[in-house]
Design a protein around this motif. Structure first.
Motif, PDB file in Angstrom:
ATOM      1  N   TRP A  91      36.720  82.373  51.653  1.00  9.34           N
ATOM      2  CA  TRP A  91      36.872  81.214  51.104  1.00  9.34           C
ATOM      3  C   TRP A  91      35.662  80.449  50.859  1.00  9.34           C
ATOM      4  O   TRP A  91      35.873  79.535  50.058  1.00  9.34           O
ATOM      5  N   ILE A  92      34.446  81.310  50.822  1.00  7.13           N
ATOM      6  CA  ILE A  92      33.301  80.142  49.478  1.00  7.13           C
ATOM      7  C   ILE A  92      33.459  80.020  48.291  1.00  7.13           C
ATOM      8  O   ILE A  92      33.444  79.201  47.723  1.00  7.13           O
ATOM      9  N   TYR A  93      34.715  81.421  47.914  1.00  7.39           N
ATOM     10  CA  TYR A  93      34.607  80.764  46.491  1.00  7.39           C
ATOM     11  C   TYR A  93      35.944  79.668  46.344  1.00  7.39           C
ATOM     12  O   TYR A  93      35.535  78.866  45.384  1.00  7.39           O
ATOM     13  N   LEU A  94      36.504  79.554  47.032  1.00  6.38           N
ATOM     14  CA  LEU A  94      37.178  78.510  46.607  1.00  6.38           C
ATOM     15  C   LEU A  94      36.639  77.019  47.239  1.00  6.38           C
ATOM     16  O   LEU A  94      36.926  76.127  45.867  1.00  6.38           O
ATOM     17  N   MET A  95      35.466  77.227  48.118  1.00  8.85           N
ATOM     18  CA  MET A  95      34.722  76.191  48.574  1.00  8.85           C
ATOM     19  C   MET A  95      34.312  75.966  47.356  1.00  8.85           C
ATOM     20  O   MET A  95      33.338  74.094  46.778  1.00  8.85           O
ATOM     21  N   VAL A  96      33.324  76.628  46.888  1.00  7.11           N
ATOM     22  CA  VAL A  96      32.435  76.221  45.704  1.00  7.11           C
ATOM     23  C   VAL A  96      33.088  75.778  44.441  1.00  7.11           C
ATOM     24  O   VAL A  96      33.200  75.125  43.404  1.00  7.11           O
ATOM     25  N   LEU A  97      33.769  76.515  43.767  1.00  7.63           N
ATOM     26  CA  LEU A  97      34.804  76.059  42.967  1.00  7.63           C
ATOM     27  C   LEU A  97      35.499  74.544  43.136  1.00  7.63           C
ATOM     28  O   LEU A  97      35.286  73.729  42.547  1.00  7.63           O
ATOM     29  N   GLY A  98      35.853  73.665  44.345  1.00  2.00           N
ATOM     30  CA  GLY A  98      36.695  73.097  44.557  1.00  2.00           C
ATOM     31  C   GLY A  98      35.510  72.024  44.899  1.00  2.00           C
ATOM     32  O   GLY A  98      35.269  71.262  44.098  1.00  2.00           O
ATOM     33  N   ILE A  99      34.088  72.354  45.425  1.00  2.00           N
ATOM     34  CA  ILE A  99      32.927  70.992  45.578  1.00  2.00           C
ATOM     35  C   ILE A  99      32.137  71.209  44.005  1.00  2.00           C
ATOM     36  O   ILE A  99      31.866  70.241  43.497  1.00  2.00           O
ATOM     37  N   ALA A 100      32.182  72.251  42.956  1.00  2.00           N
ATOM     38  CA  ALA A 100      31.439  72.430  41.786  1.00  2.00           C
ATOM     39  C   ALA A 100      32.738  71.390  40.606  1.00  2.00           C
ATOM     40  O   ALA A 100      32.317  70.302  39.638  1.00  2.00           O
ATOM     41  N   LEU A 101      33.709  71.094  41.772  1.00  2.00           N
ATOM     42  CA  LEU A 101      34.743  70.478  40.333  1.00  2.00           C
ATOM     43  C   LEU A 101      34.652  69.309  40.843  1.00  2.00           C
ATOM     44  O   LEU A 101      34.233  68.247  40.246  1.00  2.00           O
ATOM     45  N   LEU A 102      34.692  68.582  41.882  1.00  2.00           N
ATOM     46  CA  LEU A 102      34.637  67.501  42.631  1.00  2.00           C
ATOM     47  C   LEU A 102      33.308  66.699  41.966  1.00  2.00           C
ATOM     48  O   LEU A 102      33.150  65.627  41.971  1.00  2.00           O
ATOM     49  N   ASP A 103      32.025  67.912  42.263  1.00  2.00           N
ATOM     50  CA  ASP A 103      30.701  66.909  41.187  1.00  2.00           C
ATOM     51  C   ASP A 103      30.845  66.492  40.144  1.00  2.00           C
ATOM     52  O   ASP A 103      29.863  65.445  39.550  1.00  2.00           O
ATOM     53  N   GLY A 104      31.723  66.765  39.485  1.00  2.00           N
ATOM     54  CA  GLY A 104      32.212  66.096  38.305  1.00  2.00           C
ATOM     55  C   GLY A 104      32.277  64.717  37.877  1.00  2.00           C
ATOM     56  O   GLY A 104      31.887  63.961  36.905  1.00  2.00           O
ATOM     57  N   PHE A 105      32.642  64.160  38.908  1.00  2.00           N
ATOM     58  CA  PHE A 105      33.294  62.522  38.781  1.00  2.00           C
ATOM     59  C   PHE A 105      33.287  62.095  40.301  1.00  2.00           C
ATOM     60  O   PHE A 105      33.602  60.619  39.875  1.00  2.00           O
ATOM     61  N   PHE A 106      32.475  62.907  41.122  1.00  2.00           N
ATOM     62  CA  PHE A 106      31.891  62.299  42.169  1.00  2.00           C
ATOM     63  C   PHE A 106      30.894  62.914  42.565  1.00  2.00           C
ATOM     64  O   PHE A 106      30.905  63.768  43.616  1.00  2.00           O
ATOM     65  N   PRO A 107      30.240  62.356  42.234  1.00  3.88           N
ATOM     66  CA  PRO A 107      27.943  62.957  42.293  1.00  3.88           C
ATOM     67  C   PRO A 107      27.791  62.776  43.115  1.00  3.88           C
ATOM     68  O   PRO A 107      26.575  63.091  43.300  1.00  3.88           O
ATOM     69  N   VAL A 108      28.572  62.344  44.498  1.00  2.00           N
ATOM     70  CA  VAL A 108      27.899  62.373  45.750  1.00  2.00           C
ATOM     71  C   VAL A 108      27.927  63.753  46.222  1.00  2.00           C
ATOM     72  O   VAL A 108      27.649  64.351  47.477  1.00  2.00           O
ATOM     73  N   VAL A 109      29.013  64.697  45.626  1.00  2.00           N
ATOM     74  CA  VAL A 109      29.503  66.399  46.283  1.00  2.00           C
ATOM     75  C   VAL A 109      27.935  66.916  46.215  1.00  2.00           C
ATOM     76  O   VAL A 109      27.726  67.153  44.636  1.00  2.00           O
ATOM     77  N   PRO A 110      27.222  67.332  46.396  1.00  3.60           N
ATOM     78  CA  PRO A 110      25.979  68.902  45.858  1.00  3.60           C
ATOM     79  C   PRO A 110      25.823  70.165  45.618  1.00  3.60           C
ATOM     80  O   PRO A 110      25.918  70.752  46.403  1.00  3.60           O
ATOM     81  N   SER A 111      26.686  69.944  44.435  1.00  7.97           N
ATOM     82  CA  SER A 111      27.485  71.533  44.070  1.00  7.97           C
ATOM     83  C   SER A 111      25.827  72.388  43.976  1.00  7.97           C
ATOM     84  O   SER A 111      26.456  73.262  44.192  1.00  7.97           O
ATOM     85  N   GLU A 112      25.121  72.313  43.249  1.00 10.73           N
ATOM     86  CA  GLU A 112      23.645  72.401  43.651  1.00 10.73           C
ATOM     87  C   GLU A 112      23.479  72.839  44.931  1.00 10.73           C
ATOM     88  O   GLU A 112      23.125  74.330  44.673  1.00 10.73           O
ATOM     89  N   THR A 113      22.849  72.286  45.349  1.00 10.17           N
ATOM     90  CA  THR A 113      22.715  73.171  46.372  1.00 10.17           C
ATOM     91  C   THR A 113      23.403  73.976  47.365  1.00 10.17           C
ATOM     92  O   THR A 113      22.805  75.558  47.583  1.00 10.17           O
ATOM     93  N   LEU A 114      24.678  73.540  47.067  1.00  5.17           N
ATOM     94  CA  LEU A 114      25.852  75.138  47.301  1.00  5.17           C
ATOM     95  C   LEU A 114      25.489  76.244  46.877  1.00  5.17           C
ATOM     96  O   LEU A 114      25.374  77.277  47.402  1.00  5.17           O
ATOM     97  N   VAL A 115      25.685  76.151  45.922  1.00  7.01           N
ATOM     98  CA  VAL A 115      25.407  77.172  44.397  1.00  7.01           C
ATOM     99  C   VAL A 115      24.122  78.455  45.165  1.00  7.01           C
ATOM    100  O   VAL A 115      24.333  79.237  44.998  1.00  7.01           O
TER     101      VAL A 115
END
Length: 204
Positions: free
Chosen positions: A17-41
């Protein structure tokens, strides 16, 4: 305590499920920048190097796809918002950068805190051509994904027997790069301000 946290992180990150999580958080970070996509990746990249899971190439792919899709959502939100964004400080900064550098700022802004969303919204609001946006954004998304996974991977390789230290090294590298970028921007801004001050003195 550290072992418990590490085991918990390992159970999550090695799950399919980590791949779906990374996909979703990286997507959200595009317009909701409080989501730490870089930290997760970076975190998953460190585990990929030290434990072999998740798969680094697949991780890179889903991170890039998520980031690109998130940027497109932000771009179209900008298109719909239009002139309502023009009073924002971030908008004014991004507009100035876009006017001077065009789509190249989209690539650079990805590494500036808050710059990514402000730039994609601005490009949409100002009617920047979609095809050019797509071209620059694909490059930006891929470069960001490669950078984030690679930083985590370097940390994971350096501390293969201790993923937690590898994660800390990866995050440290990312913070250092961000600090250097901010310092360069600050120096350039100061240099640009000097001629303007001289012009104002002469005009006075």
């Amino acid at each position: 305590m550290t072992e418990t946290i590490l085991q918990f992180a390992h159970d999550i990150i090695t799950s399919p499920w980590i791949y779906l999580m990374v996909l979703g958080i990286a997507l959200l970070d595009g317009f909701f920048p409080v989501v730490p996509s870089e930290t997760l990746v970076i975190t998953t990249g460190a585990f990929a190097a030290s434990t072999g899971e998740p798969d680094a190439l697949l991780l890179l792919s889903v991170a890039a796809i998520g980031a690109i899709c998130g940027d497109h959502v932000s771009y179209w939100l900008g298109r719909r918002a239009g002139s309502r964004l023009k009073d924002g400080k971030a908008f004014r900064w991004a507009r100035k950068e876009v006017d001077e550098r065009g789509g190249l700022v989209l690539v650079v802004a990805r590494y500036i805190p808050g710059g990514r969303t402000a730039t994609t919204l601005t490009l949409g609001a100002t009617g920047y051509p979609f095809r050019r946006f797509l071209l620059f954004d694909v490059f930006a998304g891929l470069s960001w994904a490669v950078y984030s996974v690679l930083v985590g991977y370097i940390g994971g390789v350096a501390f293969e027997e201790d993923p937690f230290k590898g994660l800390l090294l990866g995050l440290g590298i990312a913070l250092t790069v961000a600090a250097v970028v901010e310092f360069i921007r600050y120096v350039r801004k100061k240099k640009a301000a000097v001629p303007r001050n001289e012009e104002e003195k002469l005009a006075a």
